[in-house]
Design an enzyme around this catalytic site. Structure first.
Site, PDB file in Angstrom:
ATOM      1  N   PHE A  76       0.986  -1.075   0.128  1.00  0.00           N
ATOM      2  CA  PHE A  76       0.114  -0.098   0.009  1.00  0.00           C
ATOM      3  C   PHE A  76       1.125   1.355  -0.102  1.00  0.00           C
ATOM      4  O   PHE A  76       1.628   1.311   0.927  1.00  0.00           O
ATOM      5  CB  PHE A  76      -0.909   0.050   1.308  1.00  0.00           C
ATOM      6  CG  PHE A  76      -1.697   0.769   1.627  1.00  0.00           C
ATOM      7  CD1 PHE A  76      -2.957   1.298   1.071  1.00  0.00           C
ATOM      8  CD2 PHE A  76      -1.237   2.323   2.313  1.00  0.00           C
ATOM      9  CE1 PHE A  76      -3.851   2.406   1.481  1.00  0.00           C
ATOM     10  CE2 PHE A  76      -1.938   3.127   2.881  1.00  0.00           C
ATOM     11  CZ  PHE A  76      -3.251   3.384   2.212  1.00  0.00           C
ATOM     12  N   CYS A 122      -8.852   2.709   4.303  1.00  0.00           N
ATOM     13  CA  CYS A 122      -7.995   1.510   4.511  1.00  0.00           C
ATOM     14  C   CYS A 122      -7.312   1.487   5.724  1.00  0.00           C
ATOM     15  O   CYS A 122      -6.855   0.660   6.607  1.00  0.00           O
ATOM     16  CB  CYS A 122      -6.966   1.458   3.251  1.00  0.00           C
ATOM     17  SG  CYS A 122      -7.766   1.584   1.823  1.00  0.00           S
ATOM     18  N   GLU A 131       0.724   4.087  10.594  1.00  0.00           N
ATOM     19  CA  GLU A 131      -1.015   4.374  10.660  1.00  0.00           C
ATOM     20  C   GLU A 131      -1.586   5.542  11.533  1.00  0.00           C
ATOM     21  O   GLU A 131      -2.421   5.180  12.169  1.00  0.00           O
ATOM     22  CB  GLU A 131      -1.547   3.108  11.156  1.00  0.00           C
ATOM     23  CG  GLU A 131      -0.992   1.576  10.557  1.00  0.00           C
ATOM     24  CD  GLU A 131      -1.664   1.541   9.396  1.00  0.00           C
ATOM     25  OE1 GLU A 131      -2.795   2.002   9.188  1.00  0.00           O
ATOM     26  OE2 GLU A 131      -1.115   0.450   8.606  1.00  0.00           O
ATOM     27  N   GLY A 140      16.536  -5.713  33.633  1.00  0.00           N
ATOM     28  CA  GLY A 140      17.922  -5.204  33.727  1.00  0.00           C
ATOM     29  C   GLY A 140      18.691  -5.702  32.627  1.00  0.00           C
ATOM     30  O   GLY A 140      18.139  -5.248  31.416  1.00  0.00           O
ATOM     31  N   TRP A 164       8.602   3.961   2.810  1.00  0.00           N
ATOM     32  CA  TRP A 164       8.306   3.456   4.104  1.00  0.00           C
ATOM     33  C   TRP A 164       7.173   2.376   3.570  1.00  0.00           C
ATOM     34  O   TRP A 164       6.205   2.322   4.423  1.00  0.00           O
ATOM     35  CB  TRP A 164       7.988   4.259   5.296  1.00  0.00           C
ATOM     36  CG  TRP A 164       9.213   5.443   5.622  1.00  0.00           C
ATOM     37  CD1 TRP A 164       8.958   6.688   5.572  1.00  0.00           C
ATOM     38  CD2 TRP A 164      10.146   4.886   5.932  1.00  0.00           C
ATOM     39  NE1 TRP A 164       9.953   7.036   5.686  1.00  0.00           N
ATOM     40  CE2 TRP A 164      10.730   6.299   6.193  1.00  0.00           C
ATOM     41  CE3 TRP A 164      10.788   3.789   6.446  1.00  0.00           C
ATOM     42  CZ2 TRP A 164      12.184   6.270   6.843  1.00  0.00           C
ATOM     43  CZ3 TRP A 164      11.995   3.796   7.206  1.00  0.00           C
ATOM     44  CH2 TRP A 164      12.829   5.199   7.134  1.00  0.00           C
TER      45      TRP A 164
HETATM   46  C1  LIG Z   1       8.121   0.403   9.486  1.00  0.00           C
HETATM   47  C2  LIG Z   1       7.183   1.383   8.871  1.00  0.00           C
HETATM   48  C3  LIG Z   1       6.226   0.929   7.982  1.00  0.00           C
HETATM   49  C4  LIG Z   1       5.387   1.737   7.139  1.00  0.00           C
HETATM   50  N1  LIG Z   1       4.613   1.291   6.396  1.00  0.00           N
HETATM   51  C5  LIG Z   1       3.803   2.188   5.547  1.00  0.00           C
HETATM   52  C6  LIG Z   1       3.074   1.552   4.190  1.00  0.00           C
HETATM   53  O1  LIG Z   1       3.093   0.332   4.314  1.00  0.00           O
HETATM   54  N2  LIG Z   1       2.523   2.395   3.588  1.00  0.00           N
HETATM   55  C7  LIG Z   1       2.545   3.732   3.710  1.00  0.00           C
HETATM   56  O2  LIG Z   1       1.956   4.432   2.842  1.00  0.00           O
HETATM   57  N3  LIG Z   1       3.182   4.088   4.979  1.00  0.00           N
HETATM   58  C8  LIG Z   1       3.804   3.248   5.636  1.00  0.00           C
HETATM   59  N4  LIG Z   1       4.593   3.912   6.608  1.00  0.00           N
HETATM   60  C9  LIG Z   1       4.884   5.351   6.670  1.00  0.00           C
HETATM   61  C10 LIG Z   1       4.084   5.877   7.992  1.00  0.00           C
HETATM   62  O3  LIG Z   1       2.692   5.928   7.878  1.00  0.00           O
HETATM   63  C11 LIG Z   1       4.523   7.226   8.328  1.00  0.00           C
HETATM   64  O4  LIG Z   1       5.693   7.429   8.776  1.00  0.00           O
HETATM   65  C12 LIG Z   1       3.565   8.211   9.320  1.00  0.00           C
HETATM   66  O5  LIG Z   1       2.482   8.563   8.623  1.00  0.00           O
HETATM   67  C13 LIG Z   1       4.216   9.441   9.939  1.00  0.00           C
HETATM   68  O6  LIG Z   1       4.875  10.057   8.673  1.00  0.00           O
HETATM   69  P1  LIG Z   1       6.453  10.704   8.932  1.00  0.00           P
HETATM   70  O7  LIG Z   1       7.018   9.374   9.218  1.00  0.00           O
HETATM   71  O8  LIG Z   1       6.563  11.424   7.406  1.00  0.00           O
HETATM   72  O9  LIG Z   1       6.284  11.661   9.932  1.00  0.00           O
HETATM   73  P2  LIG Z   1       5.911  13.078   9.960  1.00  0.00           P
HETATM   74  O10 LIG Z   1       4.529  13.315   9.359  1.00  0.00           O
HETATM   75  O11 LIG Z   1       7.147  13.898   9.348  1.00  0.00           O
HETATM   76  O12 LIG Z   1       5.762  13.521  11.340  1.00  0.00           O
HETATM   77  C14 LIG Z   1       6.972  13.782  12.146  1.00  0.00           C
HETATM   78  C15 LIG Z   1       6.431  14.081  13.736  1.00  0.00           C
HETATM   79  O13 LIG Z   1       5.866  15.331  13.827  1.00  0.00           O
HETATM   80  C16 LIG Z   1       4.391  15.153  14.043  1.00  0.00           C
HETATM   81  N5  LIG Z   1       3.749  16.033  13.230  1.00  0.00           N
HETATM   82  C17 LIG Z   1       3.176  16.136  12.102  1.00  0.00           C
HETATM   83  N6  LIG Z   1       2.183  16.811  11.925  1.00  0.00           N
HETATM   84  C18 LIG Z   1       1.930  17.451  13.027  1.00  0.00           C
HETATM   85  C19 LIG Z   1       0.896  18.279  13.363  1.00  0.00           C
HETATM   86  N7  LIG Z   1       0.044  18.675  12.467  1.00  0.00           N
HETATM   87  N8  LIG Z   1       0.815  18.466  14.679  1.00  0.00           N
HETATM   88  C20 LIG Z   1       1.550  18.126  15.675  1.00  0.00           C
HETATM   89  N9  LIG Z   1       2.553  16.981  15.494  1.00  0.00           N
HETATM   90  C21 LIG Z   1       2.691  16.625  14.031  1.00  0.00           C
HETATM   91  C22 LIG Z   1       4.291  13.562  13.949  1.00  0.00           C
HETATM   92  O14 LIG Z   1       3.159  13.306  14.982  1.00  0.00           O
HETATM   93  C23 LIG Z   1       5.646  13.036  14.217  1.00  0.00           C
HETATM   94  O15 LIG Z   1       5.862  13.089  15.678  1.00  0.00           O
HETATM   95  C24 LIG Z   1       5.543   3.021   7.567  1.00  0.00           C
HETATM   96  C25 LIG Z   1       6.361   3.699   8.489  1.00  0.00           C
HETATM   97  C26 LIG Z   1       7.315   2.940   9.167  1.00  0.00           C
HETATM   98  C27 LIG Z   1       8.049   3.357  10.149  1.00  0.00           C
END
Ligand SMILES: Cc1cc2nc3c(=O)[nH]c(=O)nc-3n(C[C@H](O)[C@H](O)[C@H](O)COP(=O)(O)OP(=O)(O)OC[C@H]3O[C@@H](n4cnc5c(N)ncnc54)[C@H](O)[C@@H]3O)c2cc1C
Length: 394
Positions: free
Chosen positions: A139, A248, A373, A349, A172
């Site tokens: 996805f 989804c 998610e 520990g 990701w």
């Molecule tokens: C192991 C793994 C598997 C994954 N699998 C999938 C997948 O199969 N398909 C897919 O599409 N994605 C996948 N993801 C991506 C995942 O959904 C995203 O990492 C997630 O949506 C967060 O986006 P980002 O990492 O870009 O963080 P960012 O959006 O850049 O956020 C960084 C920080 O800022 C905070 N933040 C952002 N906006 C705000 C706001 N308005 N107010 C306050 N705080 C905020 C966030 O909460 C977070 O703490 C996966 C991620 C991982 C780590």
């Protein structure tokens, strides 16, 4: 007049007897998946995690057990209740979040959009093979510059005659480099649309992301799409806009809400056993008040988490669950699981930092589960909006 309340002989794990809320059929399914995990996952998972190996051989077995797209009806899917799907997630994640992630992505993120929004041809072509574990799905929503704010995505598709030309990068993406089919969300002249993309289409490249310290027994990839030409019927015909991918994610978060309790339970069980065996100052560490407090907090968290999941699961099955309930469940249970894992790690520990015990593996995995998610912060903002009526996202 009710009987007087007396002290009971309570189970240290299922303290609140949440098991009583399960039907015989649900218990059987739960026990079957628990046994599968005990036999097929637990013995080797530390090695897979250490070496960064996804246990691909389990996919077919999970398909044979009906665990892939299990809550969907028809097309070879098991058609179970939502609670049954949730209980399977609990048991799988007690083994490893990576195994549960595979099942969530396959069933809720890849099969569900085809099942819910796809054409009959798309359903016939993909779903039976995916349910059987012969075909793997992924996805693609997140991008390098577009995470919590998926509406800012740059991946786009433009019409060329009756074809679509897809360009962009997704980041990701769970299962990305082992997938046969990718559900890709892209912006178009008609808004955000979903595309069902066979991964052998020219211009589609999946690169495995290395050096992860979390979900190491799961594959995470970058997808690069350069002038990927798709026939007109590759588009998901029955959904437009962000509500497609977001629906989804709701499906998958439902499974995570249950799954996280499994990871927490595994950590608590490990800490409880360890606290009875490990002696310091000539006593088991479980005899110290500070350790007992940790164990009780873990037990309370695990039991509350299971109750919450069951309550929301029953609501899902009776058709009264709101999307915000899932935000609540995912946020609270993953936070609880991460707190439980960290607390369990401290009970163990120094032994708590090795893969000899499952705790640090769960702890590291849960850091991903906390973020994917919908991050903890985004779920908080959704709930903040639900109770104040004011959106505070931007
Ligand atoms: C192991 C793994 C598997 C994954 N699998 C999938 C997948 O199969 N398909 C897919 O599409 N994605 C996948 N993801 C991506 C995942 O959904 C995203 O990492 C997630 O949506 C967060 O986006 P980002 O990492 O870009 O963080 P960012 O959006 O850049 O956020 C960084 C920080 O800022 C905070 N933040 C952002 N906006 C705000 C706001 N308005 N107010 C306050 N705080 C905020 C966030 O909460 C977070 O703490 C996966 C991620 C991982 C780590």
């Amino acid at each position: 007049m009710a009987e007087p309340i007396k002290p009971g002989k309570l189970d240290a794990i299922d303290f609140l007897q949440v098991d009583d809320l399960l039907t015989a059929e649900e218990r059987l399914l739960r026990d079957t998946v628990r046994q599968f995990v005990a036999e097929q996952v637990t013995p080797d998972v530390a090695e897979w995690f250490d070496e960064g190996i996804f246990p691909r051989h389990l996919v077919k077995q999970m398909g044979d057990m009906g665990l892939l797209g299990m809550h969907l009806e028809g097309y070879g899917c098991a058609g179970t209740s939502a609670v049954a799907y949730g209980l399977a997630c609990t048991e799988l994640e007690a083994g490893d979040s990576g195994v549960r992630s595979f099942v969530s992505v396959q069933g809720s993120l890849a099969m569900y959009p085809i099942w819910e929004f796809g054409s009959e041809e798309q359903k016939q072509r993909w779903l039976p093979g995916m349910a059987a574990g012969d075909l793997i799905g992924c996805f693609g929503l997140t991008e390098p510059d577009s995470g919590s704010d998926p509406g800012s995505m740059r991946t786009h598709a433009v019409k060329d005659g009756s074809d679509w030309i897809l360009n962009g990068t997704k980041m990701w993406i769970t299962n990305g480099s082992i997938a046969d089919v990718a559900v890709i969300w892209a912006s178009t002249d008609e808004g955000i649309r979903g595309f069902v993309v066979p991964t052998d289409t020219p211009g589609f490249v999946a690169n495995k992301i290395e050096k992860k310290l979390s979900l190491r027994a799961s594959i995470t990839s970058e997808l690069v799409m350069t002038d990927v030409r798709l026939p007109g019927d590759a588009i998901l015909p029955n959904v437009r806009g962000l509500k497609g991918p977001l629906s989804c994610l709701n499906e998958a978060r439902f499974g995570i809400m249950f799954g996280a309790v499994g990871a927490a339970r595994a950590c608590y069980e490990t800490a409880l056993e360890y606290s009875k065996e490990r002696e310091q100052f000539d006593k088991p560490i479980g005899s110290f008040q500070l350790t007992q407090r940790k164990l009780v907090e873990m037990m309370v968290g695990v039991n509350q988490g299971m109750l919450l999941a069951m309550h929301l699961g029953r609501k899902r099955d009776e058709g009264s669950l709101a999307a915000e309930h899932i935000n609540f469940g995912k946020m609270v249970n993953v936070r609880m699981a991460l707190d439980t894992a960290r607390e369990a790690r401290s009970v163990l520990g120094a032994n708590g930092i090795t893969l000899e015990y499952p705790v640090v593996r769960h702890m590291n995995n849960l850091e991903s589960v906390y973020t994917y998610e919908g991050t903890n912060e985004i779920h908080t903002l959704v709930l903040g909006q639900a109770i104040t009526g004011i959106a505070a996202f931007a």
